[in-house]
Design a protein around this motif. Structure first.
Motif, PDB file in Angstrom:
ATOM      1  N   VAL A 158       0.561  -1.000  -0.062  1.00 22.92           N
ATOM      2  CA  VAL A 158       0.170  -0.104   0.317  1.00 22.92           C
ATOM      3  C   VAL A 158       0.946   1.512  -0.168  1.00 22.92           C
ATOM      4  O   VAL A 158       2.039   1.317   0.874  1.00 22.92           O
ATOM      5  N   ASN A 159       0.718   2.166  -1.259  1.00 21.79           N
ATOM      6  CA  ASN A 159       1.611   3.503  -1.223  1.00 21.79           C
ATOM      7  C   ASN A 159       0.777   3.909   0.638  1.00 21.79           C
ATOM      8  O   ASN A 159      -0.193   4.841  -0.105  1.00 21.79           O
ATOM      9  N   PHE A 160       1.455   4.740   1.106  1.00 28.67           N
ATOM     10  CA  PHE A 160       1.439   5.495   2.296  1.00 28.67           C
ATOM     11  C   PHE A 160       0.711   7.090   1.673  1.00 28.67           C
ATOM     12  O   PHE A 160      -0.200   6.481   2.602  1.00 28.67           O
ATOM     13  N   SER A 161       1.714   7.098   0.651  1.00 35.56           N
ATOM     14  CA  SER A 161       0.999   8.851   0.615  1.00 35.56           C
ATOM     15  C   SER A 161      -0.800   8.835   0.037  1.00 35.56           C
ATOM     16  O   SER A 161      -1.278   9.732  -0.125  1.00 35.56           O
ATOM     17  N   GLN A 162      -0.726   7.631  -0.428  1.00 39.01           N
ATOM     18  CA  GLN A 162      -2.089   7.810  -1.226  1.00 39.01           C
ATOM     19  C   GLN A 162      -3.136   6.537  -0.244  1.00 39.01           C
ATOM     20  O   GLN A 162      -4.487   7.121  -0.298  1.00 39.01           O
ATOM     21  N   GLY A 163      -2.860   5.942   0.438  1.00 40.38           N
ATOM     22  CA  GLY A 163      -3.754   5.315   1.941  1.00 40.38           C
ATOM     23  C   GLY A 163      -4.978   6.180   2.326  1.00 40.38           C
ATOM     24  O   GLY A 163      -5.492   5.152   2.122  1.00 40.38           O
ATOM     25  N   ALA A 164      -4.687   7.640   2.736  1.00 40.94           N
ATOM     26  CA  ALA A 164      -6.429   7.933   3.103  1.00 40.94           C
ATOM     27  C   ALA A 164      -7.497   7.305   1.995  1.00 40.94           C
ATOM     28  O   ALA A 164      -8.527   7.478   2.196  1.00 40.94           O
ATOM     29  N   LEU A 165      -7.460   7.485   0.935  1.00 42.29           N
ATOM     30  CA  LEU A 165      -8.395   7.230  -0.558  1.00 42.29           C
ATOM     31  C   LEU A 165      -8.867   5.416   0.251  1.00 42.29           C
ATOM     32  O   LEU A 165      -9.987   5.467  -0.414  1.00 42.29           O
ATOM     33  N   LEU A 166      -8.747   4.793   0.904  1.00 40.91           N
ATOM     34  CA  LEU A 166      -8.676   3.160   1.331  1.00 40.91           C
ATOM     35  C   LEU A 166      -9.192   3.593   2.459  1.00 40.91           C
ATOM     36  O   LEU A 166     -10.219   3.064   2.783  1.00 40.91           O
TER      37      LEU A 166
END
Ligand SMILES: *[C@@H]1O[C@H](CO)[C@@H](O)[C@H](O)[C@H]1NC(C)=O
Ligand SMILES: *[C@@H]1O[C@H](CO)[C@@H](O)[C@H](O)[C@H]1NC(C)=O
Length: 305
Positions: A158-166
């Motif tokens: 999981v790409n941490f910087s994109q994690g909020a999308l999950l």
């Protein structure tokens, strides 16, 4: 005292009478108290017996606005285990903060995050969790049911910087594990169908290729890829609601919870053995004999709604 799990008592028992007395004292409806605290998470601290017999304190927080539950416990070796259930996004997050062995040159602690699909019957709803109170905080609780262990192969990063999308929780929970956030292909497929953006996920070597990799414990060379395994135990969590029948009530009502214990183990890909940001913990050291079980039989109760 009634044993837990026997709720079919047709008439009000002493415990229920006590409950009705306790409820007005213990149940502060949302919005009462500090204005800014409306909808603030509620916290329950319980003493739990770990599978190895030792006792630790566990914190359970529920936020019914965010529709989430989080659980945290510290193992006797110092490892901090946390579990977050995000009902809004069908996501659950396991995190382990593992103390490093400084004399081996490891950093102060290392973090692992495992993110998988949450099924709504795995744990009680957040709104029920938020109302949970205990009558005896000193009681040592042992789960009524041991659920079968689950073994998961984590084959996607999981790409941490994109994690909020999950899940909005990922940013806080996994901040120390930026390079070690794992999930599974089958869960990713489900979330993509739910509309989660594909940029959150990063391919690791395919599962078929990972099968061919050695276990990290058997790799001599640093810098070689390998597969690690990490196991953790949710020692005590409210997994189901109990319903009671009352003489004066037409329908069964929520009157308590059933507690469960469950072990999880995760296999995950490590690109380079023992570099900062990766951790392949040694098998946990078991110690001592478990003390005999106590006769603790105090149930937790939910206020009558
Ligand atoms: C769960 O894991 C603990 C160690 O963390 C172990 O002692 C226990 O036997 C395990 N229980 C099951 C049912 O696998
Ligand atoms: C994570 O996502 C960001 C934004 O899409 C991207 O710039 C970055 O390269 C990605 N990180 C990795 C390790 O792929």
């Amino acid at each position: 005292m009634r044993p837990p799990g026997r709720c079919g008592v047709p008439r009000a028992s002493p415990a229920l009478l006590l409950l009705t007395l306790l409820v007005p004292l213990l149940w502060a409806p949302r919005g009462v108290g500090a204005g800014a605290g409306a909808g603030a998470p509620s916290e329950l601290r319980v003493r739990v017996r770990l599978p190895d017999g030792q006792v630790t304190e566990e914190s359970l927080q529920a936020d019914s606005d965010a529709d989430s539950i989080s659980l945290e416990l510290r193992k006797p070796d110092g490892t901090l285990i946390s579990f977050t259930a995000d009902f809004k996004k069908d996501v659950k997050i396991f995190r382990a903060l593992i103390l490093g062995e400084l004399e081996k040159g490891q950093s102060q602690f290392q973090a692992l995050c495992f993110v998988t699909r949450l099924h709504h019957n795995e744990i009680i709803p957040s709104e029920a969790m938020a109302k949970l109170r205990q009558k005896n905080p000193r009681a040592v609780r042992q789960a009524e049911e041991v659920r079968g262990p689950e073994q998961m192969h984590m084959d996607i990063a999981v790409n941490f910087s994109q994690g909020a999308l999950l899940s909005p929780h990922l940013r806080n929970v996994c901040a120390e594990a930026v390079d070690a956030i794992y999930t599974r292909q089958e869960d990713v497929r489900f979330w993509l169908e739910q509309g989660v953006d594909g940029s959150v996920f990063e391919a690791l070597p395919k599962a078929s290729e990972q099968v061919l990799l050695p276990r990290c414990g058997h790799v001599g060379d640093r810098g070689k890829p390998c597969i690690c395994r990490y196991g953790l135990s949710l020692a005590w969590y409210p997994c189901m609601l109990k319903y009671c029948h009352g003489r004066d009530r037409p329908a069964p009502y929520k009157c308590g919870i059933r507690s469960c214990q469950k072990n999880y183990s995760f296999d995950f890909y490590v690109p380079q053995k023992q570099l900062p940001g990766t951790h392949c913990p040694s098998p946990s050291r078991q110690r001592g004999c478990p003390p005999p079980p106590t006769t603790e039989a105090l149930a937790l109760f939910l206020p009558i709604t």
